[in-house]
Each structure stands twice: as structure tokens, then as C-alpha cells.
Design a protein around this motif. Structure first.
Motif, PDB file in Angstrom:
ATOM      1  N   LEU A   6      26.175 -55.612   2.198  1.00 45.91           N
ATOM      2  CA  LEU A   6      27.066 -54.858   3.077  1.00 45.91           C
ATOM      3  C   LEU A   6      28.500 -55.271   2.790  1.00 45.91           C
ATOM      4  O   LEU A   6      28.792 -56.466   2.623  1.00 45.91           O
ATOM      5  CB  LEU A   6      26.745 -55.143   4.547  1.00 45.91           C
ATOM      6  N   LYS A   7      29.399 -54.280   2.737  1.00 43.43           N
ATOM      7  CA  LYS A   7      30.818 -54.577   2.559  1.00 43.43           C
ATOM      8  C   LYS A   7      31.502 -54.454   3.910  1.00 43.43           C
ATOM      9  O   LYS A   7      31.616 -53.352   4.461  1.00 43.43           O
ATOM     10  CB  LYS A   7      31.443 -53.612   1.548  1.00 43.43           C
ATOM     11  N   ILE A   8      31.899 -55.599   4.445  1.00 42.71           N
ATOM     12  CA  ILE A   8      32.485 -55.631   5.785  1.00 42.71           C
ATOM     13  C   ILE A   8      33.830 -56.340   5.735  1.00 42.71           C
ATOM     14  O   ILE A   8      33.919 -57.483   5.265  1.00 42.71           O
ATOM     15  CB  ILE A   8      31.542 -56.358   6.772  1.00 42.71           C
ATOM     16  N   ASN A   9      34.852 -55.656   6.208  1.00 40.02           N
ATOM     17  CA  ASN A   9      36.209 -56.225   6.231  1.00 40.02           C
ATOM     18  C   ASN A   9      36.623 -56.744   4.854  1.00 40.02           C
ATOM     19  O   ASN A   9      37.221 -57.817   4.725  1.00 40.02           O
ATOM     20  CB  ASN A   9      36.311 -57.336   7.301  1.00 40.02           C
ATOM     21  N   GLY A  10      36.234 -55.998   3.824  1.00 35.58           N
ATOM     22  CA  GLY A  10      36.625 -56.337   2.466  1.00 35.58           C
ATOM     23  C   GLY A  10      35.807 -57.430   1.815  1.00 35.58           C
ATOM     24  O   GLY A  10      36.068 -57.814   0.676  1.00 35.58           O
ATOM     25  N   ARG A  11      34.810 -57.925   2.523  1.00 37.98           N
ATOM     26  CA  ARG A  11      33.992 -59.012   1.978  1.00 37.98           C
ATOM     27  C   ARG A  11      32.563 -58.514   1.767  1.00 37.98           C
ATOM     28  O   ARG A  11      32.048 -57.738   2.577  1.00 37.98           O
ATOM     29  CB  ARG A  11      34.017 -60.156   2.998  1.00 37.98           C
ATOM     30  N   LYS A  49      31.890 -49.532  18.506  1.00 41.52           N
ATOM     31  CA  LYS A  49      32.419 -48.722  17.391  1.00 41.52           C
ATOM     32  C   LYS A  49      32.994 -49.585  16.272  1.00 41.52           C
ATOM     33  O   LYS A  49      33.668 -50.589  16.517  1.00 41.52           O
ATOM     34  CB  LYS A  49      33.491 -47.751  17.891  1.00 41.52           C
ATOM     35  N   VAL A  50      32.730 -49.144  15.064  1.00 45.54           N
ATOM     36  CA  VAL A  50      33.328 -49.731  13.856  1.00 45.54           C
ATOM     37  C   VAL A  50      33.763 -48.564  12.974  1.00 45.54           C
ATOM     38  O   VAL A  50      33.328 -47.421  13.181  1.00 45.54           O
ATOM     39  CB  VAL A  50      32.332 -50.637  13.095  1.00 45.54           C
ATOM     40  N   LEU A  51      34.614 -48.857  12.014  1.00 43.29           N
ATOM     41  CA  LEU A  51      34.997 -47.827  11.042  1.00 43.29           C
ATOM     42  C   LEU A  51      34.007 -47.863   9.891  1.00 43.29           C
ATOM     43  O   LEU A  51      33.790 -48.924   9.289  1.00 43.29           O
ATOM     44  CB  LEU A  51      36.407 -48.075  10.522  1.00 43.29           C
ATOM     45  N   ILE A  52      33.420 -46.717   9.604  1.00 40.51           N
ATOM     46  CA  ILE A  52      32.541 -46.592   8.443  1.00 40.51           C
ATOM     47  C   ILE A  52      33.164 -45.544   7.539  1.00 40.51           C
ATOM     48  O   ILE A  52      33.274 -44.375   7.926  1.00 40.51           O
ATOM     49  CB  ILE A  52      31.111 -46.221   8.859  1.00 40.51           C
ATOM     50  N   GLU A  76      37.566 -57.298  13.770  1.00 34.69           N
ATOM     51  CA  GLU A  76      38.078 -58.520  13.123  1.00 34.69           C
ATOM     52  C   GLU A  76      38.847 -58.204  11.842  1.00 34.69           C
ATOM     53  O   GLU A  76      39.626 -59.028  11.362  1.00 34.69           O
ATOM     54  CB  GLU A  76      36.919 -59.474  12.777  1.00 34.69           C
ATOM     55  N   GLY A  77      38.599 -57.019  11.275  1.00 39.39           N
ATOM     56  CA  GLY A  77      39.201 -56.686   9.989  1.00 39.39           C
ATOM     57  C   GLY A  77      40.493 -55.886  10.098  1.00 39.39           C
ATOM     58  O   GLY A  77      41.068 -55.506   9.083  1.00 39.39           O
ATOM     59  N   LEU A  78      40.960 -55.632  11.307  1.00 38.14           N
ATOM     60  CA  LEU A  78      42.147 -54.779  11.456  1.00 38.14           C
ATOM     61  C   LEU A  78      43.459 -55.532  11.272  1.00 38.14           C
ATOM     62  O   LEU A  78      44.440 -54.975  10.800  1.00 38.14           O
ATOM     63  CB  LEU A  78      42.166 -54.114  12.836  1.00 38.14           C
ATOM     64  N   SER A  79      43.481 -56.792  11.677  1.00 36.86           N
ATOM     65  CA  SER A  79      44.743 -57.528  11.595  1.00 36.86           C
ATOM     66  C   SER A  79      45.004 -57.956  10.155  1.00 36.86           C
ATOM     67  O   SER A  79      44.098 -58.011   9.331  1.00 36.86           O
ATOM     68  CB  SER A  79      44.698 -58.751  12.519  1.00 36.86           C
ATOM     69  N   ASN A  80      46.273 -58.260   9.899  1.00 33.37           N
ATOM     70  CA  ASN A  80      46.658 -58.739   8.583  1.00 33.37           C
ATOM     71  C   ASN A  80      46.961 -60.222   8.752  1.00 33.37           C
ATOM     72  O   ASN A  80      48.070 -60.599   9.089  1.00 33.37           O
ATOM     73  CB  ASN A  80      47.894 -57.936   8.128  1.00 33.37           C
ATOM     74  N   GLY A  81      45.968 -61.059   8.566  1.00 35.44           N
ATOM     75  CA  GLY A  81      46.126 -62.481   8.872  1.00 35.44           C
ATOM     76  C   GLY A  81      46.382 -62.653  10.362  1.00 35.44           C
ATOM     77  O   GLY A  81      45.623 -62.165  11.181  1.00 35.44           O
ATOM     78  N   GLU A  82      47.488 -63.307  10.686  1.00 36.71           N
ATOM     79  CA  GLU A  82      47.850 -63.530  12.097  1.00 36.71           C
ATOM     80  C   GLU A  82      48.503 -62.295  12.726  1.00 36.71           C
ATOM     81  O   GLU A  82      48.663 -62.223  13.942  1.00 36.71           O
ATOM     82  CB  GLU A  82      48.831 -64.711  12.212  1.00 36.71           C
ATOM     83  N   GLU A  83      48.900 -61.351  11.868  1.00 43.36           N
ATOM     84  CA  GLU A  83      49.654 -60.170  12.333  1.00 43.36           C
ATOM     85  C   GLU A  83      48.684 -59.103  12.838  1.00 43.36           C
ATOM     86  O   GLU A  83      47.885 -58.543  12.070  1.00 43.36           O
ATOM     87  CB  GLU A  83      50.468 -59.646  11.140  1.00 43.36           C
TER      88      GLU A  83
END
Ligand code: FES
Ligand code: FES
Length: 156
Positions: A6-11, A49-52, A76-83
């Protein structure tokens, strides 16, 4: 059990699953991505909900084995590091969060809406939120948060 990727949050994750496991179960109980919430388990509340592939979907009604080739993004995958993502910031600034249980699903729905329609009307916002239930806020502040996010993202 069988192994899937599974590819989740780029991983990329390789995990052993049973055929009947939902994506929500895998996210929360196997991968410990507990930002995605379990509300009804029947596709009615939107807390999960998640983005698929860019579309907001209820992960409680999708089998993990059926999204092997998809790009999955959770809260968890929406932020850019701490941002934080602009939609997350807008929810905070607009006071659109009380207990917060519905918030991850609301934010995911809002991100999907604004990625297709940068300046939605109130009606379009209400239509997008049709499958997201909030027990606390009365929705007004959530709608205002989405309008605020729309303004913030206009300049991007
Ligand atoms: S938990 Fe999935 S829609 Fe309610
Ligand atoms: S903030 Fe509590 S359910 Fe929405």
C-alpha cells in the motif's frame, strides 16, 4: 493472510492482511495511523475519510486489498513537516473544532473539494459535506473554515 503493498502518505508499506480487512482497520490497527477515525463503520459519518487518488472516500467501506495500486493520503500526510496544510490552519483559525472527532474527515473532504474547485459556493460546500457528520459545531464554523481556506489557497 496474504501480503499486499500500500502506498500511504508517499511511503510504501508491505503488510500481511486478511481479505476481509478494511482500509480503515489497516490504517488504525495495523499501521497505527490513528488520525483517521472510526465512527459508524457503515459509510454514513465520514469520520474515516482518506484521499484515494485525490478523491475523498470512506475507508471503512473499502477493502484494503482493493486499493493496492492507489495513492492514499491520510490526515497525517497533509502537513509539510511541522507546517500544517492551509485547510488545517483554517479550521483552527475559524474555531471549527470542538471535540475534533469529525475533523480529520472534514479536512480530507475539504482538501478534495478545494483541489477541484478553488472558490466553492456555500451550496457547493454543503453538497461536499453531505457525507460528513459533526455532532458538535452546528456546521457553520466548518463552512466558514472552508471559505477561509479557499481565500488562503487562492494566492497559491
Ligand atoms: S466510520 Fe466510515 S463513514 Fe463512518
Ligand atoms: S467537532 Fe465534535 S463531532 Fe465535529
Amino acid at each position: 493472510m496474504k501480503e499486499i503493498s500500500l502506498k500511504i502518505n508517499g511511503r510504501n508499506y508491505k503488510i500481511a492482511i486478511e481479505d476481509k480487512w478494511t482500509l480503515l482497520y489497516v490504517l488504525r490497527d495495523v499501521l497505527n495511523l490513528t488520525g483517521t477515525k472510526f465512527g459508524c463503520g457503515t459509510g454514513d459519518c465520514g469520520a474515516c475519510k482518506v484521499l484515494i487518488d485525490g478523491v475523498a472516500k470512506n475507508s471503512c467501506t473499502i477493502l484494503a486489498k482493493n486499493v493496492e495500486n492507489s495513492n492514499i493520503i491520510t490526515i497525517e500526510g497533509l502537513s509539510n513537516g511541522e507546517e500544517l496544510h492551509p485547510v488545517q490552519k483554517a479550521f483552527i483559525e475559524a474555531g471549527a473544532i470542538q471535540c475534533g472527532f469529525c475533523t480529520p474527515g472534514m479536512v480530507i473532504t475539504s482538501v478534495a473539494l478545494l483541489s477541484n474547485n478553488k472558490q466553492p459556493t456555500r451550496k457547493e460546500i454543503l453538497d461536499a459535506l453531505d457525507n460528513n457528520i459533526c455532532r458538535c459545531t452546528g456546521y457553520i464554523k466548518i463552512i466558514e473554515a472552508i471559505e477561509l481556506a479557499s481565500l488562503k489557497m487562492k494566492g497559491e
